[in-house]
Design an enzyme around this catalytic site. Structure first.
Site, PDB file in Angstrom:
ATOM      1  N   ASN A  99      -7.893-113.790 -13.152  1.00 27.88           N
ATOM      2  CA  ASN A  99      -8.959-114.657 -13.655  1.00 27.88           C
ATOM      3  C   ASN A  99      -9.381-115.653 -12.598  1.00 27.88           C
ATOM      4  OD1 ASN A  99      -8.267-117.741 -14.479  1.00 27.88           O
ATOM      5  ND2 ASN A  99      -6.407-116.515 -14.387  1.00 27.88           N
ATOM      6  N   CYS A 160      -2.956-123.684 -10.530  1.00 28.50           N
ATOM      7  CA  CYS A 160      -4.227-122.949 -10.523  1.00 28.50           C
ATOM      8  C   CYS A 160      -4.631-122.610  -9.078  1.00 28.50           C
ATOM      9  CB  CYS A 160      -5.293-123.817 -11.192  1.00 28.50           C
ATOM     10  SG  CYS A 160      -6.855-122.961 -11.366  1.00 28.50           S
ATOM     11  N   ASN A 225       2.880-119.856 -12.653  1.00 26.41           N
ATOM     12  CA  ASN A 225       1.443-119.806 -12.853  1.00 26.41           C
ATOM     13  C   ASN A 225       0.956-118.526 -12.161  1.00 26.41           C
ATOM     14  OD1 ASN A 225      -1.380-120.539 -13.169  1.00 26.41           O
ATOM     15  ND2 ASN A 225      -0.637-122.616 -13.488  1.00 26.41           N
ATOM     16  N   CYS A 371       8.745 -79.645 -14.694  1.00 28.84           N
ATOM     17  CA  CYS A 371       7.489 -80.093 -14.089  1.00 28.84           C
ATOM     18  C   CYS A 371       7.559 -80.157 -12.564  1.00 28.84           C
ATOM     19  CB  CYS A 371       7.088 -81.455 -14.638  1.00 28.84           C
ATOM     20  SG  CYS A 371       8.208 -82.770 -14.120  1.00 28.84           S
ATOM     21  N   CYS A 374      10.522 -84.195  -9.776  1.00 34.76           N
ATOM     22  CA  CYS A 374      11.732 -84.706  -9.115  1.00 34.76           C
ATOM     23  C   CYS A 374      11.916 -84.006  -7.772  1.00 34.76           C
ATOM     24  CB  CYS A 374      12.957 -84.521  -9.994  1.00 34.76           C
ATOM     25  SG  CYS A 374      13.222 -82.809 -10.499  1.00 34.76           S
ATOM     26  N   CYS A 403      22.738 -85.786  -2.185  1.00 33.46           N
ATOM     27  CA  CYS A 403      22.217 -86.866  -3.033  1.00 33.46           C
ATOM     28  C   CYS A 403      22.864 -88.198  -2.638  1.00 33.46           C
ATOM     29  CB  CYS A 403      22.487 -86.554  -4.506  1.00 33.46           C
ATOM     30  SG  CYS A 403      21.975 -87.900  -5.593  1.00 33.46           S
ATOM     31  N   CYS A 409      14.418 -89.730  -8.268  1.00 35.81           N
ATOM     32  CA  CYS A 409      14.083 -88.625  -9.182  1.00 35.81           C
ATOM     33  C   CYS A 409      14.132 -89.087 -10.637  1.00 35.81           C
ATOM     34  CB  CYS A 409      15.012 -87.439  -8.948  1.00 35.81           C
ATOM     35  SG  CYS A 409      16.749 -87.892  -9.042  1.00 35.81           S
TER      36      CYS A 409
END
Ligand SMILES: Cc1cc2nc3c(=O)[nH]c(=O)nc-3n(C[C@H](O)[C@H](O)[C@H](O)COP(=O)(O)O)c2cc1C
Ligand code: SF4
Ligand code: SF4
Length: 476
Positions: A99, A160, A225, A371, A374, A403, A409
């Site tokens: 903002n 601010c 803030n 899928c 990984c 690993c 993963c």
């Protein structure tokens, strides 16, 4: 979006169980006394558009919020149109929010009249006046006015990061610890109600302004803030969002994206020997009961929310309250002070972490949907420790010896609990970098046998070209 699935499991088996649960719940007391500011619960609205008017604050209290920090009062301002921008990430709207709004542009008299009215309807809720003015006289005058209106506390807006800082206020003060301390001292001399100093995150060491506030004798601190930022550039006007007649400026970033920054700064303050006894109100990306608990575990004893309310409305407090109560009931706590700061002893320097602790990824074959995310992440972005099956199957295989337990993963896997990180060491060994340094045993040459990655398998560079998939890349 907060969901009931996030809540700890609640099991109601029969009526008597129900009664037992009710009894336990009855013992839970969410009320807080924050540096002398009393509230029925720690859920407060941060100074921002949701606290712009008495109407909104009354509506919020009615919905269950325990306190509200009024939209910052100060000197006359003029706002621009437009004002907000956001980071939309994938399907998630407003993962981060920006903002360029200033402090309130409503007349001071209207705000004071409404503040007094809110206090009449809700005498036991916390109404805190956020203030930002310039000279000592202006601070003294406005403090008297909000005290007369019945405010329970004052919050000093030193955060601010746009507009007001150009006028020497807001983050211009938050970034100058000496100036901040002087203003806190002025305020402490003038005020008869508790004072919270709100800090800007736009600084390298948050403990510098934190310490200045404590040396100025503030009663409490709140943070964070907004973070100075540019959320994006409009590809037609070439101006940053939010665009104001073909131009833009840096905004203040907040929402879920800033929570990690806020938690880290909270921890820095809570671990500082001179600051840790000052109550802190945690702000930044809080949206669910879990966020609330995390801030409390790092020492916050009230929390403030802005973006999540701007996104989902005041009703989110119901999920926060139910979730917090269930958490406390599960763990056997009756007040938030029973667990405030409980995570702090576990936040240490890297050099004190156990180098002998070892975790490795395990794939749950029943959950895997094949899928391949990984495999790609580990092969391209980590340690080549995942292989694809060669027998036509779809479930990747972890190559245990490769690993390093980096977690990647498990973080990219889209199926909950499909890849878990399991402990592989037996827990008997403990050795830290600090201990090695003390014992003069740290690796000190590139080829030192004691170096962590020495001897760890990586494929030969040319292997990268061997397995090109014919369907996608053709043959070389
Ligand atoms: C549109 C907008 C206006 C804000 N105005 C003020 C303000 O007047 N005074 C203030 O102290 N903070 C202001 N803030 C900062 C919030 O109080 C809060 O510190 C920040 O948004 C982080 O919390 P969140 O992640 O829950 O939004 C404003 C934030 C937003 C988004
Ligand atoms: S934890 Fe890291 S190194 Fe191990 S398989 Fe997963 S991505 Fe690869
Ligand atoms: S990312 Fe998860 S679901 Fe996808 S293949 Fe790997 S283990 Fe299976």
């Amino acid at each position: 979006m907060p969901t009931m699935e996030n809540l700890p499991r609640m099991e109601f088996t029969n009526g008597s169980q129900n009664n037992k649960d009710m009894n336990k719940k009855d013992k839970i007391d969410l009320s807080v006394n924050f540096a002398g500011i009393k509230a029925p619960n720690p859920f407060w609205l941060a100074s921002a558009p949701p606290t712009n008017s008495g109407y909104q604050i009354m509506k919020a209290f009615d919905a269950g919020w325990g306190g509200a920090v009024w939209k910052t009062l100060g000197m006359p301002t003029i706002n621009v149109s437009s004002r907000y921008g956001s980071t939309n990430y994938g399907d998630t709207r407003m993962a981060g929010f920006s903002n360029i709004e200033l402090i309130t542009d409503r007349p001071l008299e209207d705000n004071l009249r409404e503040m007094a009215e809110v206090k009449k309807y809700f005498p036991d809720h916390a109404v805190i006046a956020s203030l930002m003015v310039d000279t000592r006289q202006e601070w003294e005058d406005i403090i008297k006015q909000v005290e007369d209106a019945g405010a329970d506390g004052i919050e000093l807006n030193f955060g601010c990061p746009h507009g007001m800082c150009e006028r020497g206020m807001g983050s211009a003060v938050g970034q100058e610890p000496e100036v901040l301390k002087t203003i806190v001292e002025w305020v402490m001399e003038a005020a008869n109600i508790p004072v919270i100093t709100k800090l800007s995150p736009n600084i390298t060491h948050i403990t510098d302004p934190g310490l200045a506030a404590v040396h100025g004798k503030t009663d409490a601190i709140s943070l964070i803030n907004t973070v100075k930022s540019i959320v994006g550039i409009d590809l037609d006007s070439y101006a940053p969002y939010p665009v104001v007649d073909g131009k833009g400026t840096n905004g203040g970033y907040c929402g879920p994206a800033v929570k990690p920054i806020a938690l880290h700064m909270l921890k820095d303050l809570m671990q500082h020997p001179e600051i840790k006894n000052t109550p802190i109100s945690g702000i930044g990306g809080i949206e669910t009961w879990r966020d609330v608990v995390e801030f409390i575990l790092l020492g916050a004893t009230s929390v403030q929310v802005c973006t999540a309310v701007m996104h989902y409305g005041f009703g989110i407090v119901r999920e926060m309250e139910a979730g917090l109560i269930n958490f406390m009931e599960d763990k056997g706590y009756t007040t938030i002070y029973d667990f405030a700061g409980k995570a702090l002893p576990n936040v240490t320097d890297w050099k004190h972490l156990n180098l002998k602790s070892e975790v490795k990824a395990i794939i749950n074959e029943d959950k895997c949907i094949g899928c391949g995310l990984c495999y790609i992440a580990c092969d391209d972005g980590a340690h080549q420790a995942i292989a694809l099956p060669t027998d036509g199957g779809r479930i990747p295989i972890i190559i245990e010896e490769n690993c390093v337990g980096c977690n990647l993963c498990s973080l990219v896997c889209p199926v909950e609990e499909c890849i878990t990180m399991e402990k592989f060491d037996d827990g008997t060994e403990h050795e830290t970098w600090h201990e090695l340094t003390e014992q003069n045993r740290i690796p000190n040459t590139w080829n030192d046998d004691r170096a962590g990655g020495k001897g760890h398998y990586v494929p030969e560079p040319a292997d990268a070209l061997k397995n090109k998939r014919k369907d996608k890349s053709g043959t070389k």
